[in-house]
Design a protein around this motif. Structure first.
Motif, PDB file in Angstrom:
ATOM      1  N   ASN A 142      -3.037   4.497  -7.976  1.00 24.70           N
ATOM      2  CA  ASN A 142      -3.393   3.256  -8.612  1.00 24.70           C
ATOM      3  C   ASN A 142      -4.876   2.941  -8.597  1.00 24.70           C
ATOM      4  O   ASN A 142      -5.647   3.491  -7.844  1.00 24.70           O
ATOM      5  CB  ASN A 142      -2.695   2.121  -7.867  1.00 24.70           C
ATOM      6  N   LEU A 143      -5.225   1.974  -9.427  1.00 25.14           N
ATOM      7  CA  LEU A 143      -6.452   1.213  -9.285  1.00 25.14           C
ATOM      8  C   LEU A 143      -5.983  -0.169  -8.855  1.00 25.14           C
ATOM      9  O   LEU A 143      -5.657  -1.009  -9.690  1.00 25.14           O
ATOM     10  CB  LEU A 143      -7.218   1.133 -10.607  1.00 25.14           C
ATOM     11  N   SER A 144      -5.921  -0.397  -7.554  1.00 22.41           N
ATOM     12  CA  SER A 144      -5.214  -1.564  -7.056  1.00 22.41           C
ATOM     13  C   SER A 144      -5.833  -2.882  -7.508  1.00 22.41           C
ATOM     14  O   SER A 144      -5.161  -3.888  -7.614  1.00 22.41           O
ATOM     15  CB  SER A 144      -5.171  -1.513  -5.525  1.00 22.41           C
ATOM     16  N   SER A 190      -0.432  -0.783  -3.222  1.00 23.66           N
ATOM     17  CA  SER A 190      -0.859  -0.971  -1.823  1.00 23.66           C
ATOM     18  C   SER A 190      -1.395   0.308  -1.199  1.00 23.66           C
ATOM     19  O   SER A 190      -1.807   0.296  -0.038  1.00 23.66           O
ATOM     20  CB  SER A 190       0.321  -1.478  -0.985  1.00 23.66           C
ATOM     21  N   PHE A 191      -1.370   1.397  -1.955  1.00 25.53           N
ATOM     22  CA  PHE A 191      -1.802   2.674  -1.398  1.00 25.53           C
ATOM     23  C   PHE A 191      -3.313   2.739  -1.254  1.00 25.53           C
ATOM     24  O   PHE A 191      -3.832   3.218  -0.255  1.00 25.53           O
ATOM     25  CB  PHE A 191      -1.315   3.813  -2.295  1.00 25.53           C
ATOM     26  N   GLY A 192      -4.032   2.279  -2.285  1.00 22.82           N
ATOM     27  CA  GLY A 192      -5.485   2.311  -2.249  1.00 22.82           C
ATOM     28  C   GLY A 192      -6.053   1.049  -1.631  1.00 22.82           C
ATOM     29  O   GLY A 192      -5.369   0.313  -0.931  1.00 22.82           O
ATOM     30  N   GLY A 193      -7.320   0.809  -1.893  1.00 14.20           N
ATOM     31  CA  GLY A 193      -7.957  -0.379  -1.349  1.00 14.20           C
ATOM     32  C   GLY A 193      -8.512  -0.164   0.046  1.00 14.20           C
ATOM     33  O   GLY A 193      -8.160   0.791   0.749  1.00 14.20           O
ATOM     34  N   THR A 194      -9.373  -1.074   0.455  1.00 13.28           N
ATOM     35  CA  THR A 194     -10.055  -0.946   1.751  1.00 13.28           C
ATOM     36  C   THR A 194      -9.079  -0.895   2.918  1.00 13.28           C
ATOM     37  O   THR A 194      -9.250  -0.117   3.857  1.00 13.28           O
ATOM     38  CB  THR A 194     -11.034  -2.118   1.947  1.00 13.28           C
ATOM     39  N   THR A 195      -8.060  -1.732   2.871  1.00 12.51           N
ATOM     40  CA  THR A 195      -7.074  -1.756   3.960  1.00 12.51           C
ATOM     41  C   THR A 195      -5.732  -1.201   3.486  1.00 12.51           C
ATOM     42  O   THR A 195      -4.689  -1.562   4.029  1.00 12.51           O
ATOM     43  CB  THR A 195      -6.890  -3.191   4.487  1.00 12.51           C
ATOM     44  N   THR A 239       8.694   1.900   1.635  1.00 10.15           N
ATOM     45  CA  THR A 239       7.840   0.750   1.870  1.00 10.15           C
ATOM     46  C   THR A 239       6.471   1.215   2.352  1.00 10.15           C
ATOM     47  O   THR A 239       6.258   2.401   2.644  1.00 10.15           O
ATOM     48  CB  THR A 239       8.464  -0.178   2.917  1.00 10.15           C
ATOM     49  N   ASN A 240       5.542   0.273   2.479  1.00  5.80           N
ATOM     50  CA  ASN A 240       4.204   0.616   2.959  1.00  5.80           C
ATOM     51  C   ASN A 240       4.255   1.188   4.367  1.00  5.80           C
ATOM     52  O   ASN A 240       3.577   2.186   4.677  1.00  5.80           O
ATOM     53  CB  ASN A 240       3.302  -0.621   2.936  1.00  5.80           C
ATOM     54  N   SER A 241       5.034   0.563   5.237  1.00  7.72           N
ATOM     55  CA  SER A 241       5.107   1.035   6.628  1.00  7.72           C
ATOM     56  C   SER A 241       5.762   2.406   6.707  1.00  7.72           C
ATOM     57  O   SER A 241       5.331   3.265   7.490  1.00  7.72           O
ATOM     58  CB  SER A 241       5.875   0.029   7.487  1.00  7.72           C
TER      59      SER A 241
END
Length: 463
Positions: A27-29, A279-284, A56-58
């Motif tokens: 993605n481009l979140s 939610s895969f990309g991004g700073t956190t 899920t993310n976890s």
């Protein structure tokens, strides 16, 4: 068995052909989707993915951590042997950052390609092909062979992993069984494993391996705990080890660390199976959090493992722990079993690429099932012969890290990004993205040439 399939980069069995590909779009979140002229939003690849069992993310983070704790982390003390404590620590952090950044580059570029082509997903080879079509004219000559080249590197890398696994199993069994029987060359132990390896690789439905794979995951964590127990017993002072290694061996450090940290197929496959891929990309995001934790664990294992064993550090730290204690023998058997199961998963990838892409459609007068079984047997025999001919675990790890991952993990993502952004020349102020990608391509090519040359030289000198 969706988890095991995901970790091999093949995808859940219920997915479409595109979704079964080896590498995945991301993605481009934080992208703001503007409306088309007719008032409808642009095509969003994420919205068109069909997943039977999304994670899920976890769960994705757990899989990412679990998928990275294998032979790679066990080889990190040997990587520090080639670099020294200071260079190893800083170098591992820098390589971890570089691998993570290049993964972001690759998945962001794949997302843009999917959006442009209006498809939910693209494989790594297809991403290269379609990117080159939109790239500079001087690169378009490579379009016809681009997918074959990417497939070639993926196949060689996976076969290299299988070679390393066979060496690891043979070395581990030798250290344990030599205590109880007449000592033998480790090649004989590899030979004893040939039939079991062929048998497990003949399993076409990986769901049958699911219970064993879960068991292997659990005992791997137990094994790592036992290894750390031995490392921190009577740990020598840090000052007893040099801060800098021999400069000529730095490329071997880079190759080993790339082998350990770079996981293009695993990471992209995990993203493809996420319930919320934004939610895969991004700073956190999941990728940054997971890779940060992995890099810290790898630095710790490499640092303290080298402090503990110094010049005696072997290709896998499990080969350094005591030979005559029941607990140490148990951990070697544990890892040998876990790697034996994982061999089938790693060999599944080149078999799928070769069979589905290059063989299946071309076979007319032969029984396809028989031919697929012959291919599976051939893969085992090739990796076995390579492992037996040159059983140098640490050098093979460095060689395949430099030979394949410098290209798959660094140079190719940068090249794809240049081509994807080329039509609009959207390279930012002063074209900084373009020049940054050129630098990454140069770094990848240098790591490929120097790392491969020095690793091959070391292998030849050891023969």
């Amino acid at each position: 068995m969706s988890e095991s399939l995901s970790l091999t980069g093949i995808g859940p069995p219920s997915e479409t052909k595109e979704q079964k590909s080896k590498s995945y779009a991301v993605n481009l979140s934080n992208e703001n989707l503007s409306l088309n002229a007719n008032g409808s939003p642009p095509y969003d690849p994420h919205a068109h993915r069909i997943l039977e069992h999304p994670t899920t993310n976890s769960e994705t983070l757990i899989h990412l951590l679990k998928g990275s704790l294998g032979t790679g982390i066990l080889a990190m003390p040997n990587a520090f042997l080639n670099s020294g404590l200071l260079v190893g620590t800083i170098g591992t952090i820098l390589i971890g950052f570089l691998c993570t950044y290049c993964l972001h580059v690759l998945v962001r570029s794949q997302y843009l390609l999917c959006k442009k082509l209006r498809v939910p997903i693209l494989s790594y080879p297809d991403s290269m092909k379609y990117a080159l079509k939109d790239g500079p004219d001087c690169l378009k000559f490579g379009v016809p062979l681009s997918a074959v080249v990417v497939d070639g590197f993926l196949i060689v890398y996976q076969l290299g992993i299988c070679c390393v696994y066979i060496m690891f199993i043979g070395s581990s069994l030798k250290q344990v069984l030599d205590i109880y029987i007449t000592p033998m060359n480790e090649r004989y132990y590899m030979l004893f494993m040939l039939i079991p390896l062929v048998a497990i690789n003949l399993i076409r439905n990986l769901k049958l391996l699911a219970p064993f794979s879960q068991l292997a995951n659990i005992i791997t964590f137990v094994g790592l705990g036992i290894v750390l127990y031995y490392i921190f017993q009577d740990l020598p002072p840090v000052s007893s080890r040099p801060l800098f290694g021999e400069p000529m061996k730095y490329t071997m450090f880079v190759g080993t660390t790339l082998f350990a940290l770079e996981a293009v197929g695993v990471v992209l496959a995990l993203e493809n199976n996420m319930k919320t891929p934004a939610s895969f990309g991004g700073t956190t995001g999941v990728l940054n959090v997971g890779m940060t934790a992995i890099t810290i664990m790898y630095v710790a294992m490499g640092f303290f493992g080298y402090v503990k064993y110094g010049l005696d550090t072997q290709g896998s730290v499990t080969l350094n722990i005591p030979k005559n204690e029941i607990l140490s023998q148990l951990v070697k058997i544990i890892f040998a079993f876990a790697i034996f199961i994982t061999y089938a998963l790693q060999a599944y990838v080149p078999v799928e690429i070769i069979w589905n892409t290059y063989m299946k459609k071309r076979i007319q007068n032969w029984d396809k099932t028989t031919m697929e079984y012959l291919l599976r047997i051939s893969v085992v025999l090739i990796t076995f012969l390579l492992a037996v001919s040159i059983p140098l675990l640490e050098l093979f790890i460095s060689l395949f890290g430099a030979l394949c991952l410098s290209v798959l993990g660094i140079a190719f993502p940068a090249l794809i990004e240049i081509c994807v952004l080329w039509p609009e020349r959207n390279f930012g102020r002063f074209n900084y993205v373009f020049w940054k990608d050129i630098l990454l391509i140069i770094i990848g090519i240098l790591a490929l040439i120097l790392g491969t040359y020095i690793s091959l030289s070391e292998i030849i000198n050891h023969k």
